[in-house]
Design a protein around this motif. Structure first.
Motif, PDB file in Angstrom:
ATOM      1  N   LYS A  58       0.829  -1.205   0.000  1.00 38.01           N
ATOM      2  CA  LYS A  58       0.000   0.000   0.000  1.00 38.01           C
ATOM      3  C   LYS A  58       0.863   1.255   0.000  1.00 38.01           C
ATOM      4  CE  LYS A  58      -3.776   2.224   2.506  1.00 38.01           C
ATOM      5  NZ  LYS A  58      -4.688   2.145   3.683  1.00 38.01           N
ATOM      6  N   PHE A  59       1.948   1.213   0.775  1.00 41.36           N
ATOM      7  CA  PHE A  59       2.848   2.362   0.810  1.00 41.36           C
ATOM      8  C   PHE A  59       3.456   2.605  -0.568  1.00 41.36           C
ATOM      9  CE2 PHE A  59       7.279   3.847   1.146  1.00 41.36           C
ATOM     10  CZ  PHE A  59       7.048   5.111   1.669  1.00 41.36           C
ATOM     11  N   LEU A  60       3.833   1.533  -1.251  1.00 40.38           N
ATOM     12  CA  LEU A  60       4.411   1.692  -2.586  1.00 40.38           C
ATOM     13  C   LEU A  60       3.398   2.312  -3.542  1.00 40.38           C
ATOM     14  CD1 LEU A  60       6.984   1.161  -4.217  1.00 40.38           C
ATOM     15  CD2 LEU A  60       5.993  -1.025  -4.927  1.00 40.38           C
ATOM     16  N   LYS A  61       2.112   1.903  -3.416  1.00 44.50           N
ATOM     17  CA  LYS A  61       1.071   2.504  -4.252  1.00 44.50           C
ATOM     18  C   LYS A  61       0.914   3.993  -3.963  1.00 44.50           C
ATOM     19  CE  LYS A  61      -0.962  -0.888  -6.662  1.00 44.50           C
ATOM     20  NZ  LYS A  61      -1.228  -0.841  -8.127  1.00 44.50           N
ATOM     21  N   LEU A  62       0.920   4.331  -2.679  1.00 43.14           N
ATOM     22  CA  LEU A  62       0.792   5.742  -2.305  1.00 43.14           C
ATOM     23  C   LEU A  62       1.982   6.551  -2.814  1.00 43.14           C
ATOM     24  CD1 LEU A  62      -0.519   5.385   1.367  1.00 43.14           C
ATOM     25  CD2 LEU A  62      -1.824   6.068  -0.661  1.00 43.14           C
ATOM     26  N   LEU A  63       3.172   5.985  -2.685  1.00 46.67           N
ATOM     27  CA  LEU A  63       4.361   6.672  -3.181  1.00 46.67           C
ATOM     28  C   LEU A  63       4.300   6.856  -4.693  1.00 46.67           C
ATOM     29  CD1 LEU A  63       7.156   7.871  -2.690  1.00 46.67           C
ATOM     30  CD2 LEU A  63       8.104   5.541  -2.856  1.00 46.67           C
ATOM     31  N   ALA A  64       3.847   5.812  -5.384  1.00 37.97           N
ATOM     32  CA  ALA A  64       3.721   5.894  -6.840  1.00 37.97           C
ATOM     33  C   ALA A  64       2.707   6.959  -7.247  1.00 37.97           C
ATOM     34  CB  ALA A  64       3.319   4.531  -7.400  1.00 37.97           C
ATOM     35  N   ALA A  65       1.578   7.016  -6.526  1.00 37.59           N
ATOM     36  CA  ALA A  65       0.555   8.011  -6.840  1.00 37.59           C
ATOM     37  C   ALA A  65       1.078   9.424  -6.618  1.00 37.59           C
ATOM     38  CB  ALA A  65      -0.690   7.759  -5.984  1.00 37.59           C
ATOM     39  N   GLY A  66       1.844   9.594  -5.526  1.00 37.88           N
ATOM     40  CA  GLY A  66       2.420  10.916  -5.268  1.00 37.88           C
ATOM     41  C   GLY A  66       3.400  11.333  -6.350  1.00 37.88           C
ATOM     42  N   GLU A  67       4.242  10.401  -6.793  1.00 35.97           N
ATOM     43  CA  GLU A  67       5.203  10.724  -7.846  1.00 35.97           C
ATOM     44  C   GLU A  67       4.501  11.040  -9.161  1.00 35.97           C
ATOM     45  OE1 GLU A  67       8.021   7.578  -8.121  1.00 35.97           O
ATOM     46  OE2 GLU A  67       9.130   8.210  -6.327  1.00 35.97           O
ATOM     47  N   ILE A  68       3.453  10.295  -9.480  1.00 32.64           N
ATOM     48  CA  ILE A  68       2.707  10.558 -10.713  1.00 32.64           C
ATOM     49  C   ILE A  68       2.056  11.944 -10.658  1.00 32.64           C
ATOM     50  CG2 ILE A  68       0.693   9.851 -12.056  1.00 32.64           C
ATOM     51  CD1 ILE A  68       1.384   6.945 -11.327  1.00 32.64           C
ATOM     52  N   ALA A  69       1.505  12.301  -9.512  1.00 27.42           N
ATOM     53  CA  ALA A  69       0.856  13.609  -9.370  1.00 27.42           C
ATOM     54  C   ALA A  69       1.872  14.740  -9.506  1.00 27.42           C
ATOM     55  CB  ALA A  69       0.142  13.690  -8.023  1.00 27.42           C
ATOM     56  N   ILE A  70       3.027  14.598  -8.871  1.00 28.19           N
ATOM     57  CA  ILE A  70       4.052  15.652  -8.951  1.00 28.19           C
ATOM     58  C   ILE A  70       4.602  15.760 -10.365  1.00 28.19           C
ATOM     59  CG2 ILE A  70       6.339  16.343  -8.140  1.00 28.19           C
ATOM     60  CD1 ILE A  70       5.633  15.045  -5.456  1.00 28.19           C
ATOM     61  N   GLY A  71       4.869  14.608 -10.995  1.00 26.58           N
ATOM     62  CA  GLY A  71       5.372  14.643 -12.369  1.00 26.58           C
ATOM     63  C   GLY A  71       4.390  15.280 -13.322  1.00 26.58           C
ATOM     64  N   ALA A  72       3.092  14.949 -13.160  1.00 27.80           N
ATOM     65  CA  ALA A  72       2.072  15.543 -14.024  1.00 27.80           C
ATOM     66  C   ALA A  72       1.956  17.041 -13.793  1.00 27.80           C
ATOM     67  CB  ALA A  72       0.733  14.855 -13.780  1.00 27.80           C
ATOM     68  N   ALA A  73       2.079  17.478 -12.533  1.00 32.68           N
ATOM     69  CA  ALA A  73       2.003  18.909 -12.237  1.00 32.68           C
ATOM     70  C   ALA A  73       3.149  19.668 -12.892  1.00 32.68           C
ATOM     71  CB  ALA A  73       2.020  19.124 -10.723  1.00 32.68           C
ATOM     72  N   LEU A  74       4.335  19.091 -12.861  1.00 31.48           N
ATOM     73  CA  LEU A  74       5.488  19.747 -13.487  1.00 31.48           C
ATOM     74  C   LEU A  74       5.344  19.819 -15.001  1.00 31.48           C
ATOM     75  CD1 LEU A  74       8.319  18.106 -11.359  1.00 31.48           C
ATOM     76  CD2 LEU A  74       7.772  20.543 -11.426  1.00 31.48           C
ATOM     77  N   LEU A  75       4.688  18.836 -15.589  1.00 33.65           N
ATOM     78  CA  LEU A  75       4.534  18.799 -17.048  1.00 33.65           C
ATOM     79  C   LEU A  75       3.311  19.561 -17.541  1.00 33.65           C
ATOM     80  CD1 LEU A  75       5.450  15.048 -17.704  1.00 33.65           C
ATOM     81  CD2 LEU A  75       6.855  17.053 -18.172  1.00 33.65           C
ATOM     82  N   THR A  76       2.461  20.013 -16.641  1.00 31.49           N
ATOM     83  CA  THR A  76       1.243  20.724 -17.034  1.00 31.49           C
ATOM     84  C   THR A  76       1.483  22.232 -16.996  1.00 31.49           C
ATOM     85  OG1 THR A  76      -0.105  18.944 -16.099  1.00 31.49           O
ATOM     86  CG2 THR A  76      -1.203  21.055 -16.552  1.00 31.49           C
ATOM     87  N   PRO A  77       1.413  22.913 -18.148  1.00 31.72           N
ATOM     88  CA  PRO A  77       1.708  24.359 -18.177  1.00 31.72           C
ATOM     89  C   PRO A  77       0.769  25.200 -17.321  1.00 31.72           C
ATOM     90  CG  PRO A  77       1.717  23.417 -20.391  1.00 31.72           C
ATOM     91  CD  PRO A  77       1.154  22.369 -19.491  1.00 31.72           C
ATOM     92  N   MET A  78      -0.482  24.748 -17.146  1.00 31.15           N
ATOM     93  CA  MET A  78      -1.443  25.544 -16.382  1.00 31.15           C
ATOM     94  C   MET A  78      -1.124  25.594 -14.895  1.00 31.15           C
ATOM     95  SD  MET A  78      -2.720  24.502 -19.320  1.00 31.15           S
ATOM     96  CE  MET A  78      -3.386  22.856 -19.028  1.00 31.15           C
ATOM     97  N   VAL A  79      -0.314  24.662 -14.413  1.00 28.62           N
ATOM     98  CA  VAL A  79       0.062  24.657 -13.001  1.00 28.62           C
ATOM     99  C   VAL A  79       1.178  25.671 -12.792  1.00 28.62           C
ATOM    100  CG1 VAL A  79       0.980  23.276 -11.097  1.00 28.62           C
ATOM    101  CG2 VAL A  79      -0.586  22.238 -12.761  1.00 28.62           C
ATOM    102  N   PRO A  80       1.003  26.652 -11.916  1.00 24.51           N
ATOM    103  CA  PRO A  80       2.057  27.656 -11.699  1.00 24.51           C
ATOM    104  C   PRO A  80       3.361  27.004 -11.246  1.00 24.51           C
ATOM    105  CG  PRO A  80      -0.006  28.360 -10.699  1.00 24.51           C
ATOM    106  CD  PRO A  80      -0.210  26.946 -11.114  1.00 24.51           C
ATOM    107  N   SER A  81       4.462  27.566 -11.667  1.00 30.67           N
ATOM    108  CA  SER A  81       5.772  27.005 -11.345  1.00 30.67           C
ATOM    109  C   SER A  81       6.034  26.999  -9.851  1.00 30.67           C
ATOM    110  CB  SER A  81       6.874  27.790 -12.066  1.00 30.67           C
ATOM    111  OG  SER A  81       6.800  27.593 -13.456  1.00 30.67           O
ATOM    112  N   ARG A  82       5.560  28.009  -9.151  1.00 27.31           N
ATOM    113  CA  ARG A  82       5.798  28.064  -7.709  1.00 27.31           C
ATOM    114  C   ARG A  82       5.052  26.950  -6.986  1.00 27.31           C
ATOM    115  NH1 ARG A  82       5.327  34.194  -5.636  1.00 27.31           N
ATOM    116  NH2 ARG A  82       6.515  33.305  -3.912  1.00 27.31           N
ATOM    117  N   LEU A  83       3.858  26.617  -7.444  1.00 26.05           N
ATOM    118  CA  LEU A  83       3.094  25.537  -6.839  1.00 26.05           C
ATOM    119  C   LEU A  83       3.738  24.182  -7.131  1.00 26.05           C
ATOM    120  CD1 LEU A  83       0.611  24.566  -5.308  1.00 26.05           C
ATOM    121  CD2 LEU A  83      -0.657  24.600  -7.473  1.00 26.05           C
ATOM    122  N   ALA A  84       4.085  23.952  -8.400  1.00 27.67           N
ATOM    123  CA  ALA A  84       4.745  22.700  -8.759  1.00 27.67           C
ATOM    124  C   ALA A  84       6.096  22.582  -8.068  1.00 27.67           C
ATOM    125  CB  ALA A  84       4.917  22.632 -10.279  1.00 27.67           C
ATOM    126  N   GLY A  85       6.806  23.701  -7.942  1.00 25.74           N
ATOM    127  CA  GLY A  85       8.102  23.680  -7.265  1.00 25.74           C
ATOM    128  C   GLY A  85       7.970  23.376  -5.792  1.00 25.74           C
TER     129      GLY A  85
END
Length: 225
Positions: A58-85
């Motif tokens: 379960k922890f690995l799933k949660l970690l994977a979900a967190g990494e996917i969310a952060i990676g998607a935020a960094l790749l999405t132009p609409m997300v402000p850089s300060r928030l993604a950072g």
């Protein structure tokens, strides 16, 4: 990515590379084997004891979900850089805490990694990138600074223009002073000429009265013809 107006040009490679890397890492962990889950969970719970209550898969799933969310935020132009950072900074900070608390990843009495800790120590680069994105000036702030600089430049130009009109410019001060002096002398000469003319007329009238008498008409005098 830069066309949306929220991502500056220098932020594009940082967001693109780190976002793709973290997104890929999260997708691989999503279906990771039990061995991977046990290893990752074992390292994490040494630094964060509250993770003991979470199962390793379960922890690995949660970690994977967190990494996917952060990676998607960094790749999405609409997300402000300060928030993604900020999200990247928090994630990378947790990884560096694991690096600092896990035995065998660092050389004794040093911050430098052992051969086993090199892979985790490289997450310090993610922390640096996250801080750079988080601390980058806000777009409105940059516009305000630029506008203030424009007003300052315009004010200095206006002040110089006013000084130029008032004769404060050293190249024109002498010419203005000389012109004023010439005008003053011309006015004085005109006044003197007027006074001389008046005195001349008064003198002629006095001489006529003295010669012919005060009752003598000036119109009949040959001096007037």
């Amino acid at each position: 990515m830069s066309g949306c107006g929220k991502v500056k040009a220098w932020q594009v490679p940082l967001r693109l590379v780190t976002g793709a890397f973290i997104l890929h890492s999260g997708m691989e962990k999503w279906d990771g084997p039990d061995e991977q889950a046990q290893g990752v969970h074992g390292m994490a719970r040494q630094t964060f004891p509250f993770l003991e209550d979470i199962d390793a898969p379960k922890f690995l799933k949660l970690l994977a979900a967190g990494e996917i969310a952060i990676g998607a935020a960094l790749l999405t132009p609409m997300v402000p850089s300060r928030l993604a950072g900020a999200a990247l900074t928090g994630f990378a900070g947790s990884l560096m805490a694991v690096y600092a608390q896990t035995p065998g990843l660092r050389k004794e009495g040093s911050v430098w990694p052992t051969p086993d800790g090199i892979g985790v120590s490289k997450d310090s680069w993610l922390l640096a990138i996250g801080l750079a994105l988080t601390l980058s000036p806000h777009q409105k702030h940059l516009k305000h600074v630029k506008h203030a600089g424009h007003l300052k430049h315009h004010g200095g130009h206006h002040k110089h223009h006013c000084r130029h009109e008032q004769g404060g410019h050293p190249g024109h001060h002498g010419h203005l002073k000389q012109a004023k002096q010439v005008a003053k002398e011309a006015k004085e000469a005109k006044r003197l000429a007027k006074d001389v003319k008046g005195l001349s007329q008064d003198g002629h009238s006095h001489h006529h009265a003295h010669r012919h008498g005060p009752g003598h008409a000036r119109k009949g005098c040959p001096a007037h013809h």
